[in-house]
Write a protein that holds these residues in place. Sequence first.
Motif, mmCIF file in Angstrom:
data_model
loop_
_atom_site.group_PDB
_atom_site.id
_atom_site.type_symbol
_atom_site.label_atom_id
_atom_site.label_comp_id
_atom_site.label_asym_id
_atom_site.label_seq_id
_atom_site.Cartn_x
_atom_site.Cartn_y
_atom_site.Cartn_z
ATOM 1 N N LEU A 79 -3.386 12.300 -8.434
ATOM 2 C CA LEU A 79 -4.243 11.996 -7.290
ATOM 3 C C LEU A 79 -3.479 12.391 -6.036
ATOM 4 O O LEU A 79 -2.340 11.961 -5.850
ATOM 5 C CB LEU A 79 -4.581 10.497 -7.255
ATOM 6 N N ALA A 80 -4.094 13.212 -5.197
ATOM 7 C CA ALA A 80 -3.476 13.593 -3.921
ATOM 8 C C ALA A 80 -4.495 13.414 -2.810
ATOM 9 O O ALA A 80 -5.663 13.767 -2.968
ATOM 10 C CB ALA A 80 -2.991 15.039 -3.966
ATOM 11 N N TYR A 81 -4.032 12.840 -1.693
ATOM 12 C CA TYR A 81 -4.905 12.706 -0.533
ATOM 13 C C TYR A 81 -4.106 12.905 0.743
ATOM 14 O O TYR A 81 -2.907 12.646 0.794
ATOM 15 C CB TYR A 81 -5.657 11.371 -0.505
ATOM 16 N N SER A 82 -4.812 13.420 1.763
ATOM 17 C CA SER A 82 -4.182 13.536 3.073
ATOM 18 C C SER A 82 -3.977 12.128 3.604
ATOM 19 O O SER A 82 -4.728 11.206 3.276
ATOM 20 C CB SER A 82 -5.048 14.359 4.024
ATOM 21 N N TRP A 83 -2.953 11.970 4.419
ATOM 22 C CA TRP A 83 -2.628 10.675 5.021
ATOM 23 C C TRP A 83 -2.531 10.917 6.524
ATOM 24 O O TRP A 83 -1.526 11.399 7.024
ATOM 25 C CB TRP A 83 -1.305 10.162 4.459
ATOM 26 N N GLY A 84 -3.613 10.636 7.220
ATOM 27 C CA GLY A 84 -3.649 10.845 8.661
ATOM 28 C C GLY A 84 -4.223 12.200 9.021
ATOM 29 O O GLY A 84 -4.039 13.183 8.309
ATOM 30 N N ASP A 85 -4.964 12.230 10.127
ATOM 31 C CA ASP A 85 -5.504 13.503 10.618
ATOM 32 C C ASP A 85 -4.904 13.868 11.971
ATOM 33 O O ASP A 85 -5.357 14.791 12.632
ATOM 34 C CB ASP A 85 -7.031 13.465 10.674
ATOM 35 N N GLY A 86 -3.883 13.113 12.386
ATOM 36 C CA GLY A 86 -3.200 13.395 13.641
ATOM 37 C C GLY A 86 -3.708 12.618 14.830
ATOM 38 O O GLY A 86 -3.107 12.663 15.896
ATOM 39 N N THR A 87 -4.816 11.887 14.674
ATOM 40 C CA THR A 87 -5.397 11.171 15.816
ATOM 41 C C THR A 87 -5.001 9.706 15.879
ATOM 42 O O THR A 87 -5.204 9.056 16.898
ATOM 43 C CB THR A 87 -6.941 11.224 15.771
ATOM 44 N N GLU A 88 -4.433 9.164 14.800
ATOM 45 C CA GLU A 88 -4.241 7.714 14.722
ATOM 46 C C GLU A 88 -2.890 7.226 15.254
ATOM 47 O O GLU A 88 -2.702 6.048 15.478
ATOM 48 C CB GLU A 88 -4.342 7.224 13.268
ATOM 49 N N SER A 89 -1.936 8.142 15.401
ATOM 50 C CA SER A 89 -0.589 7.728 15.793
ATOM 51 C C SER A 89 -0.097 8.547 16.979
ATOM 52 O O SER A 89 -0.591 9.648 17.243
ATOM 53 C CB SER A 89 0.384 7.898 14.618
ATOM 54 N N ASP A 90 0.892 8.005 17.663
ATOM 55 C CA ASP A 90 1.461 8.692 18.817
ATOM 56 C C ASP A 90 2.071 10.038 18.432
ATOM 57 O O ASP A 90 2.048 10.980 19.208
ATOM 58 C CB ASP A 90 2.538 7.826 19.483
ATOM 59 N N SER A 91 2.621 10.139 17.206
ATOM 60 C CA SER A 91 3.297 11.379 16.793
ATOM 61 C C SER A 91 2.325 12.442 16.280
ATOM 62 O O SER A 91 2.714 13.597 16.113
ATOM 63 C CB SER A 91 4.335 11.081 15.708
ATOM 64 N N GLY A 92 1.070 12.072 15.996
ATOM 65 C CA GLY A 92 0.133 13.030 15.419
ATOM 66 C C GLY A 92 0.375 13.242 13.933
ATOM 67 O O GLY A 92 0.185 14.333 13.405
ATOM 68 N N LEU A 93 0.787 12.175 13.250
ATOM 69 C CA LEU A 93 1.146 12.238 11.835
ATOM 70 C C LEU A 93 0.017 12.808 10.975
ATOM 71 O O LEU A 93 -1.117 12.364 11.042
ATOM 72 C CB LEU A 93 1.496 10.825 11.332
ATOM 73 N N LYS A 94 0.351 13.837 10.178
ATOM 74 C CA LYS A 94 -0.562 14.453 9.206
ATOM 75 C C LYS A 94 0.280 14.763 7.973
ATOM 76 O O LYS A 94 1.053 15.726 7.991
ATOM 77 C CB LYS A 94 -1.176 15.743 9.761
ATOM 78 N N THR A 95 0.146 13.951 6.938
ATOM 79 C CA THR A 95 0.973 14.090 5.750
ATOM 80 C C THR A 95 0.093 14.052 4.506
ATOM 81 O O THR A 95 -1.125 13.941 4.599
ATOM 82 C CB THR A 95 2.038 12.965 5.697
ATOM 83 N N VAL A 96 0.719 14.128 3.335
ATOM 84 C CA VAL A 96 0.003 14.100 2.061
ATOM 85 C C VAL A 96 0.704 13.122 1.122
ATOM 86 O O VAL A 96 1.929 13.119 1.020
ATOM 87 C CB VAL A 96 -0.043 15.504 1.409
ATOM 88 N N GLY A 124 7.763 7.022 11.576
ATOM 89 C CA GLY A 124 6.914 6.787 10.415
ATOM 90 C C GLY A 124 7.653 7.043 9.112
ATOM 91 O O GLY A 124 7.492 6.307 8.144
ATOM 92 N N TYR A 125 8.483 8.080 9.095
ATOM 93 C CA TYR A 125 9.268 8.415 7.901
ATOM 94 C C TYR A 125 10.197 7.255 7.521
ATOM 95 O O TYR A 125 10.265 6.851 6.357
ATOM 96 C CB TYR A 125 10.070 9.690 8.149
ATOM 97 N N ILE A 126 10.868 6.705 8.510
ATOM 98 C CA ILE A 126 11.781 5.585 8.251
ATOM 99 C C ILE A 126 10.998 4.356 7.806
ATOM 100 O O ILE A 126 11.335 3.712 6.816
ATOM 101 C CB ILE A 126 12.637 5.284 9.500
ATOM 102 N N GLY A 127 9.918 4.031 8.521
ATOM 103 C CA GLY A 127 9.127 2.849 8.184
ATOM 104 C C GLY A 127 8.489 2.942 6.805
ATOM 105 O O GLY A 127 8.556 2.017 6.002
ATOM 106 N N MET A 128 7.876 4.086 6.529
ATOM 107 C CA MET A 128 7.219 4.253 5.233
ATOM 108 C C MET A 128 8.243 4.411 4.109
ATOM 109 O O MET A 128 7.985 4.013 2.977
ATOM 110 C CB MET A 128 6.259 5.432 5.290
#
Length: 147
Positions: A79-96, A124-128
């Motif tokens: 199962l793979a899904y995108s995580w974020g579209d860049g609009t929800e966080s200050d950094s513009g996070l868009k990951t998978v 986000g990388y550190i937190g997640m």
Amino acid sequence: MTGATTVETKSIVVERLIPHAAEKIWRALTVPHLVAEWLMKNDFAPVQGHRFTFRATPVPGWSGVTNCEVLKIEPPRLLAYSWGDGTESDSGLKTVVTWSLTPEGTATRVRMEHSGFRAEDERGYIGMGSGWPRILERLEQVTASQN
């Protein structure tokens, strides 16, 4: 030379051997009310192309909403899904986020890879990175509590 640049990204990888069949873990990964128990409230559907959101309490730098889309689904193993579209966080996070389930005897090796973190996503990388091991522990608990 085209002038295109390569962006360096980082991934978080967490593996856990869970003493249950892949089908039972798959259920915990794909049934919305079960996903809410170990991750976040959601409107997930196990259908490629389905757009859905995870919802939690907002924190500084993040709206509390994660916009996602199912990218690949191969029951009961991938199962793979995108995580974020860049609009929800200050950094513009868009990951998978990619979940892989591999049977090992009566257990299943669960591998979660959260990929695509850029330099500006370091917070986000550190937190997640510290959160995902605990989340997989909760996934195992929810899997064990199913009939």
